[in-house]
Write a protein that holds these residues in place. Structure first.
Motif, PDB file in Angstrom:
ATOM      1  N   VAL A   1      -8.320  12.332 -54.220  1.00 48.53           N
ATOM      2  CA  VAL A   1      -9.529  13.132 -54.428  1.00 48.53           C
ATOM      3  C   VAL A   1      -9.775  13.369 -55.918  1.00 48.53           C
ATOM      4  CG1 VAL A   1      -9.452  14.329 -52.230  1.00 48.53           C
ATOM      5  CG2 VAL A   1      -8.240  15.273 -54.202  1.00 48.53           C
ATOM      6  N   GLY A   2     -10.990  13.781 -56.231  1.00 52.06           N
ATOM      7  CA  GLY A   2     -11.257  14.300 -57.566  1.00 52.06           C
ATOM      8  C   GLY A   2     -11.699  13.297 -58.596  1.00 52.06           C
ATOM      9  N   ASP A   3     -12.092  12.091 -58.195  1.00 54.12           N
ATOM     10  CA  ASP A   3     -12.464  11.137 -59.243  1.00 54.12           C
ATOM     11  C   ASP A   3     -13.777  11.531 -59.906  1.00 54.12           C
ATOM     12  OD1 ASP A   3     -13.951  10.445 -56.998  1.00 54.12           O
ATOM     13  OD2 ASP A   3     -14.206   8.378 -57.672  1.00 54.12           O
ATOM     14  N   ALA A   4     -14.625  12.287 -59.190  1.00 54.87           N
ATOM     15  CA  ALA A   4     -15.888  12.704 -59.802  1.00 54.87           C
ATOM     16  C   ALA A   4     -15.792  14.084 -60.438  1.00 54.87           C
ATOM     17  CB  ALA A   4     -17.000  12.693 -58.754  1.00 54.87           C
ATOM     18  N   THR A   5     -14.657  14.765 -60.213  1.00 53.68           N
ATOM     19  CA  THR A   5     -14.552  16.158 -60.666  1.00 53.68           C
ATOM     20  C   THR A   5     -14.782  16.346 -62.169  1.00 53.68           C
ATOM     21  OG1 THR A   5     -13.056  16.595 -58.862  1.00 53.68           O
ATOM     22  CG2 THR A   5     -13.096  18.196 -60.636  1.00 53.68           C
ATOM     23  N   PRO A   6     -14.142  15.533 -63.046  1.00 55.29           N
ATOM     24  CA  PRO A   6     -14.369  15.762 -64.481  1.00 55.29           C
ATOM     25  C   PRO A   6     -15.835  15.630 -64.857  1.00 55.29           C
ATOM     26  CG  PRO A   6     -12.880  13.891 -64.133  1.00 55.29           C
ATOM     27  CD  PRO A   6     -13.158  14.476 -62.801  1.00 55.29           C
ATOM     28  N   LEU A   7     -16.540  14.702 -64.180  1.00 56.63           N
ATOM     29  CA  LEU A   7     -17.955  14.493 -64.517  1.00 56.63           C
ATOM     30  C   LEU A   7     -18.797  15.665 -64.068  1.00 56.63           C
ATOM     31  CD1 LEU A   7     -18.646  10.755 -63.897  1.00 56.63           C
ATOM     32  CD2 LEU A   7     -17.643  11.952 -65.812  1.00 56.63           C
ATOM     33  N   THR A   8     -18.569  16.107 -62.821  1.00 60.74           N
ATOM     34  CA  THR A   8     -19.324  17.241 -62.322  1.00 60.74           C
ATOM     35  C   THR A   8     -19.061  18.459 -63.193  1.00 60.74           C
ATOM     36  OG1 THR A   8     -18.803  16.311 -60.163  1.00 60.74           O
ATOM     37  CG2 THR A   8     -19.922  18.418 -60.191  1.00 60.74           C
ATOM     38  N   ALA A   9     -17.768  18.665 -63.533  1.00 64.22           N
ATOM     39  CA  ALA A   9     -17.417  19.830 -64.343  1.00 64.22           C
ATOM     40  C   ALA A   9     -18.077  19.742 -65.719  1.00 64.22           C
ATOM     41  CB  ALA A   9     -15.900  19.927 -64.476  1.00 64.22           C
ATOM     42  N   ALA A  10     -18.024  18.555 -66.321  1.00 59.73           N
ATOM     43  CA  ALA A  10     -18.627  18.405 -67.645  1.00 59.73           C
ATOM     44  C   ALA A  10     -20.131  18.616 -67.569  1.00 59.73           C
ATOM     45  CB  ALA A  10     -18.317  17.030 -68.224  1.00 59.73           C
ATOM     46  N   ALA A  11     -20.757  18.077 -66.517  1.00 62.86           N
ATOM     47  CA  ALA A  11     -22.204  18.237 -66.371  1.00 62.86           C
ATOM     48  C   ALA A  11     -22.557  19.718 -66.255  1.00 62.86           C
ATOM     49  CB  ALA A  11     -22.704  17.468 -65.146  1.00 62.86           C
ATOM     50  N   ALA A  12     -21.799  20.439 -65.430  1.00 60.70           N
ATOM     51  CA  ALA A  12     -22.077  21.870 -65.254  1.00 60.70           C
ATOM     52  C   ALA A  12     -21.923  22.616 -66.579  1.00 60.70           C
ATOM     53  CB  ALA A  12     -21.143  22.459 -64.202  1.00 60.70           C
ATOM     54  N   ALA A  13     -20.840  22.328 -67.309  1.00 59.96           N
ATOM     55  CA  ALA A  13     -20.603  23.025 -68.576  1.00 59.96           C
ATOM     56  C   ALA A  13     -21.698  22.690 -69.587  1.00 59.96           C
ATOM     57  CB  ALA A  13     -19.232  22.650 -69.132  1.00 59.96           C
TER      58      ALA A  13
ATOM     59  N   LEU B   1     -23.214  25.034 -62.816  1.00 62.59           N
ATOM     60  CA  LEU B   1     -22.526  24.602 -61.598  1.00 62.59           C
ATOM     61  C   LEU B   1     -23.422  24.786 -60.378  1.00 62.59           C
ATOM     62  CD1 LEU B   1     -19.723  23.895 -60.195  1.00 62.59           C
ATOM     63  CD2 LEU B   1     -19.604  26.338 -59.787  1.00 62.59           C
ATOM     64  N   LEU B   2     -24.095  25.955 -60.314  1.00 61.68           N
ATOM     65  CA  LEU B   2     -24.999  26.203 -59.184  1.00 61.68           C
ATOM     66  C   LEU B   2     -26.130  25.180 -59.182  1.00 61.68           C
ATOM     67  CD1 LEU B   2     -25.505  30.022 -58.667  1.00 61.68           C
ATOM     68  CD2 LEU B   2     -24.552  28.327 -57.109  1.00 61.68           C
ATOM     69  N   PHE B   3     -26.586  24.815 -60.392  1.00 63.58           N
ATOM     70  CA  PHE B   3     -27.651  23.813 -60.483  1.00 63.58           C
ATOM     71  C   PHE B   3     -27.175  22.490 -59.882  1.00 63.58           C
ATOM     72  CE2 PHE B   3     -29.828  20.355 -62.642  1.00 63.58           C
ATOM     73  CZ  PHE B   3     -31.145  20.695 -62.427  1.00 63.58           C
ATOM     74  N   VAL B   4     -26.028  22.003 -60.367  1.00 59.85           N
ATOM     75  CA  VAL B   4     -25.511  20.724 -59.873  1.00 59.85           C
ATOM     76  C   VAL B   4     -25.226  20.819 -58.375  1.00 59.85           C
ATOM     77  CG1 VAL B   4     -23.666  19.025 -60.087  1.00 59.85           C
ATOM     78  CG2 VAL B   4     -24.519  20.183 -62.121  1.00 59.85           C
ATOM     79  N   GLY B   5     -24.599  21.930 -57.962  1.00 58.39           N
ATOM     80  CA  GLY B   5     -24.247  22.101 -56.557  1.00 58.39           C
ATOM     81  C   GLY B   5     -25.476  22.138 -55.663  1.00 58.39           C
ATOM     82  N   SER B   6     -26.525  22.882 -56.103  1.00 60.89           N
ATOM     83  CA  SER B   6     -27.745  22.958 -55.288  1.00 60.89           C
ATOM     84  C   SER B   6     -28.416  21.593 -55.198  1.00 60.89           C
ATOM     85  CB  SER B   6     -28.734  23.957 -55.893  1.00 60.89           C
ATOM     86  OG  SER B   6     -28.097  25.159 -56.165  1.00 60.89           O
TER      87      SER B   6
END
Lengths: 310, 321
Positions: free
Chosen positions: A233-245, A266-271
């Motif tokens: 798991v988690g191959d996209a996590t750094p990207l999502t986290a960086a995008a949110a930050a 984070l809410l933006f990306v998540g929504s």
């Protein structure tokens, strides 16, 4: 920066992090505002959210952490493997393993002066390889009622509550404590920070350690939700986290960003992802959207730098 | 400059430390397993090395210019899928299955280059974003399914499988590419400018070098070479699982760094990357022979990358005035 005025907050949520426009748009999608979907949204952002907090702190200090995804996977596996020794061992173990991986990244960055992207890329691969080797590439399964209960929670998932608590602690640490000011100072101008007598290396090391620790903890919560610790798991996590930050106002050049901002990001990306799911878009398209968003964000980051230099 | 220094530099032009490492690794490998030096195994090593090696050559040029191209893994995958979807069965479709992926690789490289050099975006995050985009786009295009072509023409499968004196064609092409790129980087204005940009972008700009143009070209080159590598994979196996073959960027980057290309740009040589590619191919091969599977190989590669970066950065600190 520590206490944004109401006006700044509104501008931030409408323009810089277009969360409010997105949520207005979301109202046209049937089912978005249903309790069930909101809980799904809270559940889906909570794991990444804990990672985002660590990533934001590292980015404020002028670094980056590509290893968070594989550390997340390692944390999940550690949580399951340590479960027979008790729930406490499971939680502490995943956090400690994560923290150690973070310290390894931090050590590469501070002692060996390696570019943070490359240092954490190496750690990412080392941790992924070690996790895959340990589990023989298969998920490990844990069956413990209390453990599995921690992965649930109604109406609010426990992971979401944990994210909120950690975010509050992180915000207090960054904005109201001397340590936080030091992190901003190190990220804004490392040389100036060193000349003013700040212990630059230890501060950066602590940031990476914290990021790893939070990623490990997120891995624990993910494993509790799934009942398994998957090594992949988690191959996209750094990207999502960086995008949110980045959406939340952090910069790849350090010294900027805040945890409330990153949470809005984070809410933006998540929504956005949630909406795509509601509209029935396959996950491939979600990858395309996240990729495009990331490119756009670093372009904006570059443009902002040039504007500021003028 | 005294003659001895000159001679040392001349020698250093051809024999850098990584070639010594290669010789050492080959000797150790030969001791570890007697299967290693068998002709069949040597061909396997070369074949595996070349696919990653072509990618690494392009990344070397980009990194000499001071930037990273991590989208290459996805470009390899895209090119392989494209070639197989086109289905090279007659001369016209063979040409299409070669030209279209190459042009797409060049186009994506151009986008990367403009994003990085024109818009001044961080190249690592931007090209990882591009990698994500491409993976999503290709997987969406083929609905996540395996792609294969049933009536592949002999001319196309021959690209990677045909042998001359017992050595597969791509190996010759790789050698030619290394020589050509070495000459281009060493002896042409373009090559000099790339070193200049990597050494000091702002100074190069003020010296009148067309930074955006030259820098974008390095990404275009990298994109095309990655696409070429993808075409070879398509030709080699004729059957590709798009979600399983994306992992070329990391070993290639490891080779580039192991070959001594500076992470901050301005230093590095294609020939050293070639040696580093062989070092990694030999290590992976020995691990496969000894039955250490993918996870351990991944772990070792991560350690090699970290070790190489640490070695070169410590050496640079010592050399610094």
């Amino acid at each position: 920066m520590t206490s944004p005025s109401l006006k700044a907050l509104v501008i931030g949520l409408v323009i810089r992090t277009p969360l409010i426009p997105l949520l207005v748009l979301a109202s046209f999608v049937p089912g978005f505002w249903s309790v069930g979907n909101l809980r799904t949204l809270a559940e889906s952002v909570s794991i990444d959210g804990i990672v985002v907090i660590g990533m934001t702190i590292v980015m404020i200090a002028g670094g980056f952490d590509l290893a968070v995804g594989s550390v997340l996977a390692m944390g999940g596996v550690a949580a399951i493997v340590l479960l027979p020794y008790g729930l406490l061992a499971s939680i502490v173990g995943s956090a400690v393993f994560g923290g150690l991986a973070g310290l390894l990244s931090g050590g590469f960055v501070t002692r060996l002066r390696i570019n943070p992207f490359i240092a954490t890329l190496a750690v990412m691969v080392i941790v992924r390889g070690a996790t895959l080797a340990y589990t023989d590439t298969r998920p490990v399964v844990g069956l413990d009622d209390t453990f599995l209960a921690l992965g649930g929670g109604y109406p609010l998932p426990y992971a979401f509550i944990a994210m909120i608590i950690i975010a509050l602690l992180g915000h207090v640490l960054l904005s109201w404590r001397a340590w936080g000011r030091h992190v901003y100072a190190v990220g804004a101008d490392e040389r100036a920070a060193a000349m003013s007598g700040l212990a630059v290396s230890p501060i950066k090391l602590q940031c990476y350690g914290l990021s790893g620790l939070l990623a490990g903890l997120a891995g624990f919560l993910l494993a509790a939700r799934l009942g398994t610790g998957s090594p992949i798991v988690g191959d996209a996590t750094p990207l999502t986290a960086a995008a949110a930050a980045l959406i939340g106002g952090a910069s790849l050049r350090g010294g900027q960003g805040s945890i409330p901002g990153a949470m809005a990001g984070l809410l933006f990306v998540g929504s956005l992802v949630n909406l795509m799911n509601l509209l029935g878009m396959p996950s491939y398209y979600q990858r395309m959207v996240i990729g495009t968003m990331l490119i756009a964000l670093v372009v904006i980051d570059g443009v902002l730098l040039r504007l500021r230099q003028r | 400059m005294s003659t001895s220094v000159k001679r040392r530099r001349l020698l250093g032009r051809f024999i850098s430390p990584i070639w010594m490492v290669l010789i050492a690794v080959v000797i150790i490998a030969a001791f570890i397993s007697d299967r290693f030096l068998s002709p069949y195994n040597m061909v396997t090593v070369l074949q595996q090395g070349v696919v990653t090696g072509i990618v690494a050559l392009g990344m070397t040029v980009v990194l000499i210019g001071g930037q990273f191209d991590l989208s290459t893994g996805a470009i390899v995958m895209m090119a392989a899928v494209m070639a197989l979807v086109i289905g090279p069965s007659d001369p016209a479709s063979i040409a299409l299955a070669i030209i279209l992926p190459l042009m797409s690789g060049a186009f994506i490289g151009a986008v990367n280059g403009l994003v990085v050099y024109k818009a001044r975006a961080n190249s690592i995050v931007a090209t990882i974003g591009m990698q994500f985009f491409l993976f999503g786009a290709v997987l969406a295009g083929v609905s996540g399914q395996h792609v294969r072509t049933d009536n592949m023409a002999a001319g196309f499968s021959g690209l990677a499988n045909a042998k001359l004196f017992g050595i597969p064609l791509p190996v010759y092409l790789f050698v030619v590419l290394v020589v050509v790129l070495s000459v281009v980087m060493d002896r042409t204005v373009f090559g000099r400018h790339v070193y200049g940009i990597g050494g000091d972008e702002e100074a190069s700009r003020r010296a009148g070098i067309r930074v955006v143009w030259t820098g974008t070209l390095t990404f275009v080159l990298s994109g095309m070479l990655a696409a070429l590598s993808g075409i070879f994979i398509a030709s080699l196996v004729g059957n590709v699982d798009p979600s399983a073959i994306g992992g070329y960027a990391f070993p290639a980057l490891t080779a580039v760094v192991l070959g001594g290309t500076s992470l901050s740009g301005g230093m590095g040589r294609p020939s050293d990357t070639a040696a580093a590619i062989l070092v990694i191919a030999v290590i992976n091969n020995v691990m496969t022979i000894l039955n250490y599977q993918y996870p351990i190989q991944l772990l070792v590669q991560g350690v090699v990358l970290a070790g190489a970066v640490a070695f070169y950065s410590l050496r640079r600190v010592e050399l610094a005035p």
